[in-house]
Motif scaffolding. Structure first.
Motif, PDB file in Angstrom:
ATOM      1  N   LEU A 139       0.852  -1.188   0.000  1.00 57.45           N
ATOM      2  CA  LEU A 139       0.000   0.000   0.000  1.00 57.45           C
ATOM      3  C   LEU A 139       0.885   1.234   0.000  1.00 57.45           C
ATOM      4  O   LEU A 139       1.662   1.438   0.930  1.00 57.45           O
ATOM      5  CB  LEU A 139      -0.905   0.015   1.232  1.00 57.45           C
ATOM      6  N   ARG A 167       0.366   8.490  -1.341  1.00 59.82           N
ATOM      7  CA  ARG A 167       0.742   9.532  -2.280  1.00 59.82           C
ATOM      8  C   ARG A 167       2.042  10.117  -1.749  1.00 59.82           C
ATOM      9  O   ARG A 167       2.133  10.461  -0.583  1.00 59.82           O
ATOM     10  CB  ARG A 167      -0.315  10.630  -2.298  1.00 59.82           C
ATOM     11  N   VAL A 190      -8.042   5.994  -7.454  1.00 57.94           N
ATOM     12  CA  VAL A 190      -6.852   6.018  -6.617  1.00 57.94           C
ATOM     13  C   VAL A 190      -7.225   5.945  -5.140  1.00 57.94           C
ATOM     14  O   VAL A 190      -6.527   5.334  -4.337  1.00 57.94           O
ATOM     15  CB  VAL A 190      -6.044   7.311  -6.901  1.00 57.94           C
ATOM     16  N   HIS A 246      -8.714   8.122  -1.520  1.00 63.06           N
ATOM     17  CA  HIS A 246      -8.310   9.330  -0.812  1.00 63.06           C
ATOM     18  C   HIS A 246      -6.836   9.310  -0.434  1.00 63.06           C
ATOM     19  O   HIS A 246      -6.119  10.294  -0.601  1.00 63.06           O
ATOM     20  CB  HIS A 246      -9.180   9.493   0.429  1.00 63.06           C
ATOM     21  N   GLY A 247      -6.369   8.178   0.088  1.00 65.93           N
ATOM     22  CA  GLY A 247      -4.972   8.098   0.505  1.00 65.93           C
ATOM     23  C   GLY A 247      -4.074   7.478  -0.551  1.00 65.93           C
ATOM     24  O   GLY A 247      -2.882   7.306  -0.328  1.00 65.93           O
ATOM     25  N   GLY A 248      -4.654   7.110  -1.695  1.00 73.23           N
ATOM     26  CA  GLY A 248      -3.891   6.430  -2.735  1.00 73.23           C
ATOM     27  C   GLY A 248      -3.922   4.911  -2.621  1.00 73.23           C
ATOM     28  O   GLY A 248      -3.234   4.215  -3.352  1.00 73.23           O
ATOM     29  N   PHE A 249      -4.767   4.401  -1.711  1.00 74.77           N
ATOM     30  CA  PHE A 249      -4.734   2.972  -1.371  1.00 74.77           C
ATOM     31  C   PHE A 249      -5.827   2.140  -2.038  1.00 74.77           C
ATOM     32  O   PHE A 249      -6.015   0.971  -1.679  1.00 74.77           O
ATOM     33  CB  PHE A 249      -4.859   2.799   0.141  1.00 74.77           C
TER      34      PHE A 249
END
Lengths: 399, 399
Positions: free
Chosen positions: A159, A162, A239, A241-244
């Motif tokens: 994981l 960003r 993507v 919110h956290g890029g996960f």
């Protein structure tokens, strides 16, 4: 949905977008005549000529002698990027549980050199991993003819925040690893090092150059020890919110199931991950790719148990996929990793399961194996690196 | 992810985008000074003045006398859209299982008039429904002061094809209903009639003006007889290839569960839909909103059975949501429909369940009740109608 309230669009940005569009078209489609670039961009012949000239001046493209095309009038010059070591290139890295790889990749995703080695499952530290990758990269650059390296992309089975930090990579045993920083220490000259999740990057590559090219709504499943995934909606990655986004391995599918490595019960991974597959076959569930390879061989030889193991597992693949298809309404589902290799034994069962579990209007979904194979995530890492330059290519070259 | 290869950007389109950006800002944020519009758009004072003048000339905005602001220099004029019946308005329709509604809505989502009536669950034909809506709409327009109606939007509890056909609305008993066409026959003067799924439109409204304003990554759950949903990613809706995305009610959650109306076993809807809730309470599972309201009342009075029913159901809400959160990595989950009303009895359990089932880096997700309440989908339908005009407002008014 929410209207973007950003900066008003000034004429200066129009030029940048047009430069980007031309270089991106060449990167994705290869050599193109000037007149075809005019059709693609909707710009006049002279406007295209001026933009191509700007890209040529910074060493990104070249014009080839035009060939007579049989029709009347002057043939249109052909525009192309530079071949091999004469053009800019990027470093692509891939860190999976069982293997790691490095490649030097030019525009158009020309792989100029590539090294892949097996990786031990004994948890190797990120520092050691990066040192190994650095050594491989040096050899790769020399083998590629030492092109100018303009950036790097990294695909990792974890994981990724960003910004390039690995928040957690359970199957690598990594927590809070500043991977981009570690790599930057080894490669002081690199302008950019971008890190992404391996499934998201594999999906990027499949969508740009693989089986999913032209498909804007897509689910990609990456099956290794863990089950990763990526969702593409209307041509863009989901993507999160956290890029996960894309942690499909942890969709709950079986309230009466087994405990997952994440601590929850009955995650999809506990039914369709590598360990579940090997467990069903009565093999060592930590046997890794070697044992999975053996199981696939057995199924190919007609072994009834192996076939049944794939059938049962495929039912669970379809069960979890059905939820994703009902939610995302994709045009295509791409199975990567071990289910690419085992597609002949799981594909039909998955399709049957979707037919009974997906609402009728959403059922027209293609289920296909990954076409870029083992290199999908590595090529996606190269795309990620080029994405630094493509939005504003002349500025990237001159600033 | 896939680079758009569309038309090159010509200077003419820059003006259109700037006009759109200004009107959209006013529509979303209300009256704004010219100098603030300059900050929002990044354009000069004179450029903003010229664009506002264009919008004024076609009757979309007006300039208000500026108030002295206490600082030195001339106070900046305030730009606003027209109030009430003096500006353009849209018709918004909503067709749910238990109710239908019509509103006349001005820019800025001013509700100028609204009618809502109960709808019988005995399957009313689409033709009859449209006739009822037409009558309600006529009264609404008169009550609103007969503004200029520039378009219409429709929210319907069903799967809507791009183009406005209802592919299937199981709980309305509709299959292949050309809803936009039926409405067009009743409203010959309307320039546009756009139809959307009620959950997708409720999410649109919540994201633009409700609890989710400013949240770009969002899951909206609409709970009525069926469970609908909508996913917003990076500020845009996940629509899906056919427009059908968001059918969260049919995520498989219980392999040992009940048969769903869709024919599959153990869909999320069979555990968290209205019928499941009422069944657990020992009430008539077809009792509809009235019985759900009674159950909520019982829980408010401290009835142990009612509370336990909500606790058990909330566990299943969390179970299904956990998968969605792991896949989408949203910032916020909005519970609408009956779970907005019952939020006090389900919210905590849902949050607890997510804490145990969502991967740690994705756990920072807010779970909140819908803030626009029963009108969310209706307001979303109005937004859909305005979206015809907002991208190119002057052309929409003059062509």
């Amino acid at each position: 949905m929410v209207q973007q309230v950003g900066n008003g669009l000034r004429s200066a940005t129009v030029r940048t977008r047009n430069l980007s569009q031309i270089l991106t078209h060449l990167h994705l489609e290869g050599a193109t005549t000037r007149s075809a670039l005019g059709e693609v961009t909707g710009l006049t012949r002279s406007a295209v000529g001026a933009l191509v000239g700007e890209l040529e001046a910074v060493g990104l493209v070249r014009e080839l002698p035009s060939e007579p095309n049989g029709s009347r009038g002057r043939p249109s010059p052909v525009v192309d990027f530079h071949d091999g070591a004469s053009g800019p290139a990027v470093l692509a890295f891939e860190i999976l549980v069982d293997s790691m790889a490095v490649a030097v990749v030019g525009l158009g995703c020309q792989v100029l050199s590539e090294h892949r080695i097996a990786r031990s499952r004994e948890q190797v530290s990120a520092v050691d991993t990066v040192r190994d990758l650095a050594g491989m990269a040096q050899r790769c650059v020399v083998e590629a003819g030492s092109p100018e390296i303009i950036g790097a992309g990294v695909a990792v089975a974890g994981l990724v925040r960003r910004g390039g930090e690995v928040a957690v990579a359970p199957n690598l045993g990594w927590v809070d690893v500043a991977l981009a920083e570690l790599l930057a220490a080894e490669f002081a000259d690199l302008r950019s090092i971008d890190v992404g999740n391996e499934a998201q990057l594999a999906a990027l590559a499949e969508a740009r150059r693989g089986v999913a090219k032209g498909f804007g709504d897509l689910i990609y499943i990456s099956a290794e020890v863990g089950i990763g995934g990526a969702v593409v909606s209307a041509g863009g990655p989901v993507v999160g919110h956290g890029g996960f986004a894309g942690e499909v391995g942890h969709i709950p599918v079986n309230p009466a199931g087994r405990t997952c490595a994440c601590g929850a019960i009955g995650c999809w991974e506990t039914e369709v991950g590598e360990r579940a597959l090997l467990r069903r076959a009565g093999m060592d569930s930590d046997g890794g790719r070697v044992e999975v390879g053996r199981l696939i061989e057995l199924a190919r030889e007609g072994d009834a148990t192996a076939s049944e193991v794939f059938r049962e597992t495929a039912g669970w693949i379809g069960f979890g996929l059905a939820g994703l298809v009902n939610v995302m309404n994709p045009q295509m589902v791409v199975l990567g990793g071990m289910y690419r290799e085992a597609f002949e034994f799981v594909g039909d069962v998955v399709v049957d399961r979707l037919a009974t579990r997906v609402l009728e209007p959403l059922r027209k979904v293609l289920v296909v194996p990954s076409s870029l194979g083992a290199d999908a995530a590595l090529l996606g890492a190269a795309e990620l690196a080029f994405d630094r330059m493509l939005p504003d290519p002349v500025r990237w070259r001159t600033s």
